[in-house]
Write an enzyme that holds these catalytic residues in place. Structure first.
Site, PDB file in Angstrom:
ATOM      1  N   THR A  29       1.612 -62.730  23.266  1.00  0.00           N
ATOM      2  CA  THR A  29       1.821 -63.461  24.522  1.00  0.00           C
ATOM      3  C   THR A  29       3.306 -63.410  24.873  1.00  0.00           C
ATOM      4  O   THR A  29       4.157 -63.415  23.981  1.00  0.00           O
ATOM      5  CB  THR A  29       1.372 -64.923  24.329  1.00  0.00           C
ATOM      6  OG1 THR A  29      -0.047 -64.931  24.113  1.00  0.00           O
ATOM      7  CG2 THR A  29       1.678 -65.777  25.560  1.00  0.00           C
ATOM      8  N   SER A  31       6.577 -62.367  28.049  1.00  0.00           N
ATOM      9  CA  SER A  31       6.969 -61.417  29.093  1.00  0.00           C
ATOM     10  C   SER A  31       7.034 -59.984  28.559  1.00  0.00           C
ATOM     11  O   SER A  31       6.692 -59.037  29.280  1.00  0.00           O
ATOM     12  CB  SER A  31       8.318 -61.827  29.687  1.00  0.00           C
ATOM     13  OG  SER A  31       9.298 -61.938  28.672  1.00  0.00           O
ATOM     14  N   ALA A  85       8.942 -61.705  20.105  1.00  0.00           N
ATOM     15  CA  ALA A  85       9.526 -62.763  19.275  1.00  0.00           C
ATOM     16  C   ALA A  85      10.695 -63.379  20.024  1.00  0.00           C
ATOM     17  O   ALA A  85      11.285 -62.759  20.909  1.00  0.00           O
ATOM     18  CB  ALA A  85       9.994 -62.198  17.933  1.00  0.00           C
ATOM     19  N   ASP A  86      11.024 -64.599  19.647  1.00  0.00           N
ATOM     20  CA  ASP A  86      12.210 -65.257  20.206  1.00  0.00           C
ATOM     21  C   ASP A  86      13.456 -64.881  19.411  1.00  0.00           C
ATOM     22  O   ASP A  86      14.544 -64.766  19.969  1.00  0.00           O
ATOM     23  CB  ASP A  86      12.007 -66.772  20.224  1.00  0.00           C
ATOM     24  CG  ASP A  86      10.823 -67.140  21.101  1.00  0.00           C
ATOM     25  OD1 ASP A  86      10.823 -66.747  22.273  1.00  0.00           O
ATOM     26  OD2 ASP A  86       9.871 -67.771  20.598  1.00  0.00           O
ATOM     27  N   GLY A  99       6.579 -69.336  24.127  1.00  0.00           N
ATOM     28  CA  GLY A  99       5.509 -69.476  25.112  1.00  0.00           C
ATOM     29  C   GLY A  99       4.427 -70.444  24.650  1.00  0.00           C
ATOM     30  O   GLY A  99       3.408 -70.611  25.333  1.00  0.00           O
ATOM     31  N   GLU A 105      -1.284 -66.833  17.835  1.00  0.00           N
ATOM     32  CA  GLU A 105      -0.567 -65.597  17.482  1.00  0.00           C
ATOM     33  C   GLU A 105      -0.521 -65.430  15.967  1.00  0.00           C
ATOM     34  O   GLU A 105      -0.700 -64.321  15.446  1.00  0.00           O
ATOM     35  CB  GLU A 105       0.853 -65.631  18.050  1.00  0.00           C
ATOM     36  CG  GLU A 105       0.893 -65.515  19.564  1.00  0.00           C
ATOM     37  CD  GLU A 105       2.264 -65.759  20.169  1.00  0.00           C
ATOM     38  OE1 GLU A 105       2.491 -65.316  21.295  1.00  0.00           O
ATOM     39  OE2 GLU A 105       3.106 -66.403  19.520  1.00  0.00           O
TER      40      GLU A 105
END
Ligand code: 5RP
Length: 230
Positions: A29, A31, A85-86, A99, A105
């Protein structure tokens, strides 16, 4: 196209090469994953069925003609999981959940043989926790106890305002945790009664990291080689 977007798109397009013919794949999930779904649609990669990790991803997959399979109905392990990933370190350990989809996930990533992590070049870090807080999905009735327990672990919890997960649960972003040993912190957070899942992915690390740069080039990192690249 702004800088990070070009990198996200480049990484997403590069992930198409990892799709085994005819496989049911897991799709994350965010962008960057949105670019991946678009790339599947444009590439003719032959993906007809996928396991999604959020309502948003389900809708986007349907729009490009991919049928959805529930994780429990899919043959496991899935051959491939693709997600962003962040933050991600050079051993493939990540912070996810920006998100709010990290619980699902984590389930799908853990049920997959390989996780290809697609990120722009702002995401790799030497040590997790430099920029991103650790998200927790929490049972709403347990918020008070979870906040107290997380504070005792050295974190500064912050309720994500006006946002619930797809399952209707609140999210707490925890700043300032000591992530020197991410696996230990993942275990400690998930041992707190009322925490459904935390956004540290150290137990299930990425197998390949595709880092997209603003000029459209992509760096491939193989985490098990402790940061070697090709
Ligand atoms: C969603 C996630 C995303 O993978 C993460 O937030 C990165 O998102 P983006 O690709 O938009 O930067 O963990 O729960």
């Amino acid at each position: 196209m702004i800088t990070a977007e070009a990198g996200k798109r480049a990484a997403a397009v590069a992930a198409i090469a990892y799709i085994p013919p005819g496989a049911v794949i897991g799709v994350g999930t965010g962008s960057t994953v949105t670019y991946f779904i678009d790339a599947i649609g444009e590439s003719g990669a032959g993906v007809t069925r996928a396991v999604a990790t959020s309502i948003d991803t389900e809708q986007r997959l349907r729009r490009v003609g991919i049928s959805l399979v529930a994780l429990e109905d899919a043959d496991k392990p899935l051959a491939l999981y693709v997600d962003g990933a962040d933050e991600i370190d050079f051993l493939g350990r990540a912070i996810k959940g920006g998100g709010g989809a990290h619980t699902r996930e984590k389930r799908v990533a853990s049920a997959s043989t390989a996780w290809v992590c697609i990120v722009d070049d702002g995401k790799p870090v030497d040590h997790l926790g430099i920029r991103a807080p650790v998200p927790l999905e929490v049972e709403s009735t347990a918020l008070t106890e979870v906040v107290a327990a997380v504070t005792a672990l050295g974190g500064s919890p912050e309720l994500r305002a006006r946002i619930l997960t797809d399952s209707g649960n609140p999210l707490v972003d925890v700043h300032g945790l000591d992530l020197f040993d991410p696996l230990r912190m993942e275990d400690a957070l998930e041992a707190i009664p009322g925490v459904i899942a935390c956004g540290i992915f150290a137990r299930r690390r990425a197998d390949v990291i595709l880092v997209g740069r603003e000029d459209g080039s992509v760096l491939t990192l193989i985490p098990n080689d402790e940061g070697s690249s090709r």
